[in-house]
Write a protein that holds these residues in place. Structure first.
Motif, PDB file in Angstrom:
ATOM      1  N   ILE A  88      -5.754  -1.791   1.033  1.00  0.00           N
ATOM      2  CA  ILE A  88      -6.033  -3.221   0.889  1.00  0.00           C
ATOM      3  C   ILE A  88      -5.007  -4.047   1.657  1.00  0.00           C
ATOM      4  O   ILE A  88      -3.919  -3.562   1.981  1.00  0.00           O
ATOM      5  CB  ILE A  88      -6.049  -3.676  -0.584  1.00  0.00           C
ATOM      6  CG1 ILE A  88      -4.677  -3.437  -1.238  1.00  0.00           C
ATOM      7  CG2 ILE A  88      -7.154  -2.987  -1.364  1.00  0.00           C
ATOM      8  CD1 ILE A  88      -4.485  -4.184  -2.526  1.00  0.00           C
ATOM      9  N   VAL A  89      -5.372  -5.296   1.922  1.00  0.00           N
ATOM     10  CA  VAL A  89      -4.488  -6.244   2.586  1.00  0.00           C
ATOM     11  C   VAL A  89      -4.270  -7.413   1.631  1.00  0.00           C
ATOM     12  O   VAL A  89      -5.242  -7.981   1.115  1.00  0.00           O
ATOM     13  CB  VAL A  89      -5.108  -6.751   3.908  1.00  0.00           C
ATOM     14  CG1 VAL A  89      -4.238  -7.840   4.529  1.00  0.00           C
ATOM     15  CG2 VAL A  89      -5.305  -5.595   4.882  1.00  0.00           C
ATOM     16  N   ILE A  90      -3.008  -7.741   1.387  1.00  0.00           N
ATOM     17  CA  ILE A  90      -2.677  -8.876   0.512  1.00  0.00           C
ATOM     18  C   ILE A  90      -1.860  -9.872   1.310  1.00  0.00           C
ATOM     19  O   ILE A  90      -0.915  -9.486   2.009  1.00  0.00           O
ATOM     20  CB  ILE A  90      -1.859  -8.428  -0.716  1.00  0.00           C
ATOM     21  CG1 ILE A  90      -2.584  -7.336  -1.484  1.00  0.00           C
ATOM     22  CG2 ILE A  90      -1.560  -9.613  -1.632  1.00  0.00           C
ATOM     23  CD1 ILE A  90      -1.730  -6.701  -2.567  1.00  0.00           C
ATOM     24  N   ALA A  91      -2.195 -11.151   1.187  1.00  0.00           N
ATOM     25  CA  ALA A  91      -1.446 -12.215   1.839  1.00  0.00           C
ATOM     26  C   ALA A  91      -0.826 -13.127   0.791  1.00  0.00           C
ATOM     27  O   ALA A  91      -1.072 -12.973  -0.397  1.00  0.00           O
ATOM     28  CB  ALA A  91      -2.357 -13.013   2.770  1.00  0.00           C
ATOM     29  N   GLN A  92      -0.069 -14.072   1.263  1.00  0.00           N
ATOM     30  CA  GLN A  92       0.700 -15.037   0.461  1.00  0.00           C
ATOM     31  C   GLN A  92       1.934 -14.332  -0.137  1.00  0.00           C
ATOM     32  O   GLN A  92       1.817 -13.453  -0.991  1.00  0.00           O
ATOM     33  CB  GLN A  92      -0.134 -15.674  -0.661  1.00  0.00           C
ATOM     34  CG  GLN A  92      -1.077 -16.770  -0.168  1.00  0.00           C
ATOM     35  CD  GLN A  92      -0.368 -18.091   0.142  1.00  0.00           C
ATOM     36  OE1 GLN A  92       0.835 -18.227  -0.077  1.00  0.00           O
ATOM     37  NE2 GLN A  92      -1.112 -19.042   0.670  1.00  0.00           N
ATOM     38  N   ALA A 136       4.214 -14.825  -2.391  1.00  0.00           N
ATOM     39  CA  ALA A 136       4.402 -14.614  -3.833  1.00  0.00           C
ATOM     40  C   ALA A 136       3.385 -13.637  -4.400  1.00  0.00           C
ATOM     41  O   ALA A 136       3.692 -12.882  -5.336  1.00  0.00           O
ATOM     42  CB  ALA A 136       4.337 -15.951  -4.574  1.00  0.00           C
ATOM     43  N   ALA A 137       2.175 -13.629  -3.845  1.00  0.00           N
ATOM     44  CA  ALA A 137       1.172 -12.666  -4.313  1.00  0.00           C
ATOM     45  C   ALA A 137       1.566 -11.251  -3.909  1.00  0.00           C
ATOM     46  O   ALA A 137       1.384 -10.298  -4.675  1.00  0.00           O
ATOM     47  CB  ALA A 137      -0.215 -13.025  -3.765  1.00  0.00           C
ATOM     48  N   SER A 152       4.466 -10.228  -6.182  1.00  0.00           N
ATOM     49  CA  SER A 152       3.981  -9.974  -7.538  1.00  0.00           C
ATOM     50  C   SER A 152       3.282  -8.619  -7.620  1.00  0.00           C
ATOM     51  O   SER A 152       3.356  -7.920  -8.637  1.00  0.00           O
ATOM     52  CB  SER A 152       3.027 -11.110  -7.925  1.00  0.00           C
ATOM     53  OG  SER A 152       2.334 -10.821  -9.097  1.00  0.00           O
ATOM     54  N   TYR A 153       2.627  -8.215  -6.532  1.00  0.00           N
ATOM     55  CA  TYR A 153       1.903  -6.935  -6.504  1.00  0.00           C
ATOM     56  C   TYR A 153       2.859  -5.762  -6.305  1.00  0.00           C
ATOM     57  O   TYR A 153       2.767  -4.739  -6.993  1.00  0.00           O
ATOM     58  CB  TYR A 153       0.855  -6.964  -5.384  1.00  0.00           C
ATOM     59  CG  TYR A 153      -0.024  -5.729  -5.333  1.00  0.00           C
ATOM     60  CD1 TYR A 153      -1.105  -5.587  -6.200  1.00  0.00           C
ATOM     61  CD2 TYR A 153       0.224  -4.717  -4.407  1.00  0.00           C
ATOM     62  CE1 TYR A 153      -1.915  -4.458  -6.150  1.00  0.00           C
ATOM     63  CE2 TYR A 153      -0.584  -3.587  -4.355  1.00  0.00           C
ATOM     64  CZ  TYR A 153      -1.649  -3.465  -5.225  1.00  0.00           C
ATOM     65  OH  TYR A 153      -2.444  -2.344  -5.181  1.00  0.00           O
ATOM     66  N   ARG A 156       5.848  -1.954  -8.470  1.00  0.00           N
ATOM     67  CA  ARG A 156       5.799  -0.654  -7.800  1.00  0.00           C
ATOM     68  C   ARG A 156       7.143  -0.277  -7.193  1.00  0.00           C
ATOM     69  O   ARG A 156       7.454   0.907  -7.020  1.00  0.00           O
ATOM     70  CB  ARG A 156       4.725  -0.692  -6.706  1.00  0.00           C
ATOM     71  CG  ARG A 156       3.316  -0.691  -7.266  1.00  0.00           C
ATOM     72  CD  ARG A 156       2.274  -1.117  -6.241  1.00  0.00           C
ATOM     73  NE  ARG A 156       0.931  -1.029  -6.803  1.00  0.00           N
ATOM     74  CZ  ARG A 156       0.424  -1.907  -7.674  1.00  0.00           C
ATOM     75  NH1 ARG A 156       1.149  -2.939  -8.077  1.00  0.00           N
ATOM     76  NH2 ARG A 156      -0.799  -1.745  -8.159  1.00  0.00           N
ATOM     77  N   GLU A 209       4.907  -8.243 -19.498  1.00  0.00           N
ATOM     78  CA  GLU A 209       4.169  -9.300 -18.805  1.00  0.00           C
ATOM     79  C   GLU A 209       4.862 -10.663 -18.862  1.00  0.00           C
ATOM     80  O   GLU A 209       4.883 -11.362 -17.847  1.00  0.00           O
ATOM     81  CB  GLU A 209       2.746  -9.391 -19.345  1.00  0.00           C
ATOM     82  CG  GLU A 209       1.928  -8.181 -18.899  1.00  0.00           C
ATOM     83  CD  GLU A 209       0.441  -8.389 -19.114  1.00  0.00           C
ATOM     84  OE1 GLU A 209      -0.078  -9.440 -18.733  1.00  0.00           O
ATOM     85  OE2 GLU A 209      -0.175  -7.488 -19.695  1.00  0.00           O
ATOM     86  N   PRO A 210       5.422 -11.080 -19.980  1.00  0.00           N
ATOM     87  CA  PRO A 210       6.147 -12.359 -19.935  1.00  0.00           C
ATOM     88  C   PRO A 210       7.305 -12.307 -18.935  1.00  0.00           C
ATOM     89  O   PRO A 210       7.533 -13.259 -18.191  1.00  0.00           O
ATOM     90  CB  PRO A 210       6.656 -12.530 -21.374  1.00  0.00           C
ATOM     91  CG  PRO A 210       5.693 -11.753 -22.194  1.00  0.00           C
ATOM     92  CD  PRO A 210       5.312 -10.565 -21.359  1.00  0.00           C
ATOM     93  N   ALA A 241       5.929 -12.726 -15.506  1.00  0.00           N
ATOM     94  CA  ALA A 241       5.560 -14.126 -15.250  1.00  0.00           C
ATOM     95  C   ALA A 241       6.800 -14.946 -14.917  1.00  0.00           C
ATOM     96  O   ALA A 241       6.777 -15.809 -14.038  1.00  0.00           O
ATOM     97  CB  ALA A 241       4.835 -14.710 -16.462  1.00  0.00           C
ATOM     98  N   HIS A 242       7.896 -14.678 -15.612  1.00  0.00           N
ATOM     99  CA  HIS A 242       9.122 -15.448 -15.353  1.00  0.00           C
ATOM    100  C   HIS A 242       9.721 -15.112 -13.987  1.00  0.00           C
ATOM    101  O   HIS A 242      10.258 -15.985 -13.310  1.00  0.00           O
ATOM    102  CB  HIS A 242      10.139 -15.219 -16.472  1.00  0.00           C
ATOM    103  CG  HIS A 242       9.783 -15.951 -17.723  1.00  0.00           C
ATOM    104  ND1 HIS A 242      10.012 -15.464 -18.982  1.00  0.00           N
ATOM    105  CD2 HIS A 242       9.174 -17.154 -17.910  1.00  0.00           C
ATOM    106  CE1 HIS A 242       9.576 -16.332 -19.896  1.00  0.00           C
ATOM    107  NE2 HIS A 242       9.069 -17.363 -19.260  1.00  0.00           N
ATOM    108  N   LEU A 288       8.004 -14.163 -11.374  1.00  0.00           N
ATOM    109  CA  LEU A 288       7.133 -14.865 -10.420  1.00  0.00           C
ATOM    110  C   LEU A 288       7.452 -16.363 -10.411  1.00  0.00           C
ATOM    111  O   LEU A 288       7.524 -16.997  -9.353  1.00  0.00           O
ATOM    112  CB  LEU A 288       5.662 -14.617 -10.781  1.00  0.00           C
ATOM    113  CG  LEU A 288       4.605 -15.301  -9.907  1.00  0.00           C
ATOM    114  CD1 LEU A 288       4.749 -14.936  -8.429  1.00  0.00           C
ATOM    115  CD2 LEU A 288       3.192 -14.956 -10.402  1.00  0.00           C
TER     116      LEU A 288
END
Lengths: 250, 250
Positions: free
Chosen positions: A75-79, A81-82, A85-86, A90, A98-99, A102-103, A105
């Protein structure tokens, strides 16, 4: 060839820019990656490696609007911060919960907001115009950026470090948010040395974090290598002395 | 009182702003939420409800830099995209798979970039100055924003819809990215009606998405209610006719 790396980063090959936030994460984790556009054109590199992705019409491909983007696992991810986050979890650069994620990010996005403002200090009218063609507006914007925005952002991050449960922005483990903040501090020191010097006594925890990141074994090796593109006057952080000044007291 | 809502949103009570992206997500999902600062001051509302969070010094609290922020399950999360990334899956507004979630975040961040540029079209020098005090610079920036940036962003989103495997930005289910794009389109129509009218024949899928979002039962009810704050000249999207123009052909 790029076929055997787990991550393929696509970003402009002559500047740090936003791509540097991804480079730092991959380097900090010792990830297997290729900085594709920095390869010779004969090996599929150069800025032209980026172009086919931007106009892509492949079904379901989530075509990038602009670099940086990352190809991994098909896959290709842009942006920026995205991407962070991905890959953060890993690469061991994000918390498990998860909290907490979120913090982390949240903090990376706040650093990204400061990066946008640092860029627009020298390009307040348009990215498509030269600096020289918007210099009078830049002088006006940069003066307020230095006087109001830099101290507001940096005292905010200093406060996060004061209240953190560890020595990092989020607790006791370095995350990609720390790498983003490190990059912002390095960039501001380059572009606005008078401003940062005048603030330095008020941000001791931030400067200690910057030093700690820079001393991480893999990051130190990266910064000393030719993989780290030097700051220059084509990127986000530019040394234009006329835009720099001491931060007024108060 | 706010004690029984699952989500407490904190955002300026008189503008849509970035808070609207959170409001739309909560409304679309029929979530139990309170828009705290819109409560009367006698019930803990008003802009002053926001202030104590911004200067917070609570250990490990990840104090917000600015609104919007959301309180839920004992934690506070700030930064619009971080909030949406956290609540999206909980509200049924994000896909199940991680690549899909990354792509939805990517699209929301691209919409957020356009929102920043729409704001800076009328405030190119500083958020702390009045529009009237940066009007000449705004005229210059807005002209390029309309001529170059709006068509570039909107044709990009149109391309995403052309290549989507469904009728939404990501496949066949509405996500929070669609809500962000809906809000951008509504805002641009309000602030730049001549620009959007001149582009409308080239973005049919985008306009169809906007209509589809607006026709969702819960969204339609929200838009017709007094919970939807009207656009006004204090927010991100402002109707300043001198900044609007037709998009030049080509």
């Amino acid at each position: 060839m790029t076929a055997h790396a787990e991550y393929e980063l696509y970003y402009w090959p002559t500047i740090q820019g936003r791509g540097e936030l991804i480079r730092l994460a991959l380097e900090a984790a010792g990830a297997s990656y290729v900085d594709v556009a920095r390869l010779p054109e004969s090996k599929g590199g150069g800025a032209k490696a980026i172009m086919p992705f931007l106009g892509g019409k492949k079904k379901g491909a989530a075509t990038p609007f602009a670099p940086p983007f990352l190809r991994t696992g098909g896959i290709v991810i842009a942006q920026t911060a995205a991407i962070l986050s991905y890959i953060g979890p890993r690469l061991g650069l994000a918390p498990e919960d998860e909290p907490g994620r979120a913090h982390v990010l949240q903090h990376a996005l706040t650093a990204a907001d400061l990066i946008v403002e640092a860029h627009d200090a020298h390009h307040p009218i348009a990215g498509s115009l030269y600096y020289e063609d918007q210099k009078s507006e830049a002088l006006r914007r940069a003066k307020i950026f230095v006087a109001e925005r830099v101290p507001k952002f940096l005292s905010y991050f200093e406060g996060l470090l004061e209240t953190s449960e560890g020595e990092w922005l989020h607790g006791d483990r370095m995350t990609y948010a720390d790498l983003c903040f490190f990059q912002v501090l390095c960039g501001l020191e380059y572009a606005f040395p008078r401003a940062i010097t005048s603030l330095s006594s008020s941000i001791p925890l931030s400067l200690a974090l910057q030093e700690r990141v820079g001393a991480q074994k893999r990051i130190a090796a990266y910064l000393a290598s030719d993989r780290r593109i030097p700051f220059n006057e084509h990127g986000i952080f530019r040394k234009y002395p006329e835009l720099d000044s001491e931060v007024p007291a108060g």
